[in-house]
Scaffold this motif. Structure first.
Motif, PDB file in Angstrom:
ATOM      1  N   GLU A  42       8.485   8.011  56.390  1.00  0.00           N
ATOM      2  CA  GLU A  42       7.115   8.073  55.743  1.00  0.00           C
ATOM      3  C   GLU A  42       7.113   7.206  54.376  1.00  0.00           C
ATOM      4  N   ILE A  43       6.453   6.222  54.222  1.00  0.00           N
ATOM      5  CA  ILE A  43       6.510   5.529  52.875  1.00  0.00           C
ATOM      6  C   ILE A  43       6.024   6.735  51.575  1.00  0.00           C
ATOM      7  N   GLY A  44       6.711   6.705  50.652  1.00  0.00           N
ATOM      8  CA  GLY A  44       6.488   7.714  49.703  1.00  0.00           C
ATOM      9  C   GLY A  44       7.383   9.032  49.663  1.00  0.00           C
ATOM     10  N   GLU A  45       8.048   9.106  50.815  1.00  0.00           N
ATOM     11  CA  GLU A  45       8.776  10.436  50.821  1.00  0.00           C
ATOM     12  C   GLU A  45      10.326  10.225  50.429  1.00  0.00           C
ATOM     13  N   THR A  46      10.986  11.249  49.988  1.00  0.00           N
ATOM     14  CA  THR A  46      12.479  10.939  49.746  1.00  0.00           C
ATOM     15  C   THR A  46      13.278  11.749  50.774  1.00  0.00           C
ATOM     16  N   TYR A  47      14.230  11.169  51.232  1.00  0.00           N
ATOM     17  CA  TYR A  47      14.984  12.012  52.405  1.00  0.00           C
ATOM     18  C   TYR A  47      16.381  12.172  51.779  1.00  0.00           C
ATOM     19  N   THR A  48      17.124  13.234  52.386  1.00  0.00           N
ATOM     20  CA  THR A  48      18.381  13.674  52.009  1.00  0.00           C
ATOM     21  C   THR A  48      19.455  13.549  53.367  1.00  0.00           C
ATOM     22  N   SER A  49      20.602  13.400  52.917  1.00  0.00           N
ATOM     23  CA  SER A  49      21.657  13.427  53.891  1.00  0.00           C
ATOM     24  C   SER A  49      22.927  13.797  53.502  1.00  0.00           C
ATOM     25  N   GLU A  50      24.017  13.969  54.410  1.00  0.00           N
ATOM     26  CA  GLU A  50      25.181  14.174  53.922  1.00  0.00           C
ATOM     27  C   GLU A  50      25.982  12.824  53.444  1.00  0.00           C
ATOM     28  N   LEU A  51      26.923  12.882  52.908  1.00  0.00           N
ATOM     29  CA  LEU A  51      27.769  11.528  52.688  1.00  0.00           C
ATOM     30  C   LEU A  51      29.116  12.066  53.395  1.00  0.00           C
ATOM     31  N   PHE A 108      28.352  -3.844  54.709  1.00  0.00           N
ATOM     32  CA  PHE A 108      27.917  -3.785  55.994  1.00  0.00           C
ATOM     33  C   PHE A 108      28.010  -5.463  56.580  1.00  0.00           C
ATOM     34  N   TRP A 109      28.568  -5.739  57.488  1.00  0.00           N
ATOM     35  CA  TRP A 109      28.584  -7.104  57.949  1.00  0.00           C
ATOM     36  C   TRP A 109      28.685  -8.056  56.837  1.00  0.00           C
ATOM     37  N   GLY A 110      29.611  -7.799  55.787  1.00  0.00           N
ATOM     38  CA  GLY A 110      29.509  -8.681  54.654  1.00  0.00           C
ATOM     39  C   GLY A 110      28.621  -8.649  53.693  1.00  0.00           C
ATOM     40  N   TYR A 111      27.283  -7.804  53.763  1.00  0.00           N
ATOM     41  CA  TYR A 111      26.387  -7.676  52.855  1.00  0.00           C
ATOM     42  C   TYR A 111      27.075  -6.471  51.915  1.00  0.00           C
ATOM     43  N   LYS A 112      26.514  -6.636  50.553  1.00  0.00           N
ATOM     44  CA  LYS A 112      26.612  -5.393  49.797  1.00  0.00           C
ATOM     45  C   LYS A 112      25.732  -4.444  49.971  1.00  0.00           C
ATOM     46  N   CYS A 113      26.075  -3.219  50.369  1.00  0.00           N
ATOM     47  CA  CYS A 113      25.246  -2.249  50.512  1.00  0.00           C
ATOM     48  C   CYS A 113      25.503  -0.667  50.003  1.00  0.00           C
ATOM     49  N   TYR A 114      24.459   0.250  50.211  1.00  0.00           N
ATOM     50  CA  TYR A 114      25.143   1.547  49.600  1.00  0.00           C
ATOM     51  C   TYR A 114      24.799   2.448  50.554  1.00  0.00           C
ATOM     52  N   ALA A 115      25.409   3.543  50.598  1.00  0.00           N
ATOM     53  CA  ALA A 115      25.021   4.739  51.093  1.00  0.00           C
ATOM     54  C   ALA A 115      24.786   5.988  50.148  1.00  0.00           C
ATOM     55  N   SER A 116      23.698   6.650  50.374  1.00  0.00           N
ATOM     56  CA  SER A 116      23.482   7.835  49.247  1.00  0.00           C
ATOM     57  C   SER A 116      23.130   8.958  49.808  1.00  0.00           C
ATOM     58  N   ASP A 117      22.920   9.960  49.099  1.00  0.00           N
ATOM     59  CA  ASP A 117      22.524  11.252  49.630  1.00  0.00           C
ATOM     60  C   ASP A 117      20.882  11.689  49.570  1.00  0.00           C
ATOM     61  N   LYS A 118      20.373  10.674  48.891  1.00  0.00           N
ATOM     62  CA  LYS A 118      18.722  10.853  48.605  1.00  0.00           C
ATOM     63  C   LYS A 118      18.357   9.284  48.458  1.00  0.00           C
ATOM     64  N   LEU A 119      17.310   9.089  49.123  1.00  0.00           N
ATOM     65  CA  LEU A 119      16.485   7.607  49.406  1.00  0.00           C
ATOM     66  C   LEU A 119      15.282   7.952  49.403  1.00  0.00           C
ATOM     67  N   THR A 120      14.458   7.331  48.600  1.00  0.00           N
ATOM     68  CA  THR A 120      13.002   7.549  48.431  1.00  0.00           C
ATOM     69  C   THR A 120      12.555   6.047  49.094  1.00  0.00           C
ATOM     70  N   TYR A 121      11.464   6.156  49.967  1.00  0.00           N
ATOM     71  CA  TYR A 121      10.816   4.848  50.431  1.00  0.00           C
ATOM     72  C   TYR A 121       9.782   4.637  49.602  1.00  0.00           C
ATOM     73  N   VAL A 122       9.797   3.554  48.889  1.00  0.00           N
ATOM     74  CA  VAL A 122       8.708   3.259  47.967  1.00  0.00           C
ATOM     75  C   VAL A 122       7.543   2.628  48.372  1.00  0.00           C
ATOM     76  N   GLU A 123       7.707   1.348  48.836  1.00  0.00           N
ATOM     77  CA  GLU A 123       6.549   0.518  49.453  1.00  0.00           C
ATOM     78  C   GLU A 123       7.040  -0.529  50.295  1.00  0.00           C
ATOM     79  N   ILE A 124       6.130  -0.986  51.393  1.00  0.00           N
ATOM     80  CA  ILE A 124       6.542  -2.076  52.150  1.00  0.00           C
ATOM     81  C   ILE A 124       6.147  -3.339  51.519  1.00  0.00           C
ATOM     82  N   ILE A 125       7.009  -4.203  51.638  1.00  0.00           N
ATOM     83  CA  ILE A 125       7.107  -5.587  50.613  1.00  0.00           C
ATOM     84  C   ILE A 125       6.827  -6.598  51.651  1.00  0.00           C
ATOM     85  N   ASN A 126       6.621  -6.640  52.857  1.00  0.00           N
ATOM     86  CA  ASN A 126       6.378  -7.861  53.647  1.00  0.00           C
ATOM     87  C   ASN A 126       5.229  -7.455  54.550  1.00  0.00           C
TER      88      ASN A 126
END
Length: 126
Positions: A42-51, A108-126
């Motif tokens: 859901e956009i606007g929500e913050t999710y958590t995960s283990e690392l 990831f496949w040559g792209y610089k990426c992050y893995a985090s224990d929290k991530l907020t989905y802010v807005e759809i941009i396309n």
């Protein structure tokens, strides 16, 4: 999605919000899910995960991080990976790794990426 780390990678703590990007699949009903794990989002929500990192090669040169909320550093990388991997409709979402979240930086496949224990989905941009 499995983030590749080098053997010297260390877990970091975000000193401020970090803007990142992610592609999500969009169903005919308009529901959003993550591309690789098919988790609802859901956009606007913050999710958590283990690392969680695991040794990935016999010579221990690389470590793979399978558990964590994965995201792309750049909009261009998120868009290109979506073109390469998404079968149906997809959207690109601006996300934030919130201040004080833990994260790793890798590739990831040559792209610089992050893995985090929290991530907020802010807005759809396309």
């Amino acid at each position: 999605m499995c983030l590749e780390l080098n053997k010297n990678s260390v877990k970091c703590t975000a000193l401020e919000d970090i803007t990142v990007y992610k592609h999500l699949e969009k169903s005919e009903m308009g529901h959003l899910t993550t591309t690789y794990m098919h988790c609802p989002v859901e956009i606007g929500e913050t999710y958590t995960s283990e690392l969680e990192a695991t040794i990935g090669s016999s010579n221990h040169e690389f470590i793979f991080l399978e558990k964590g909320l994965h995201s792309f550093e750049s909009l261009i990388s998120a868009k290109q990976d979506a073109v390469d991997t998404c079968i149906g409709d997809y959207v690109i979402v601006k996300c934030v790794i919130p201040k004080n979240a833990n994260y790793y930086v890798g590739t990831f496949w040559g792209y610089k990426c992050y893995a985090s224990d929290k991530l907020t989905y802010v807005e759809i941009i396309n």
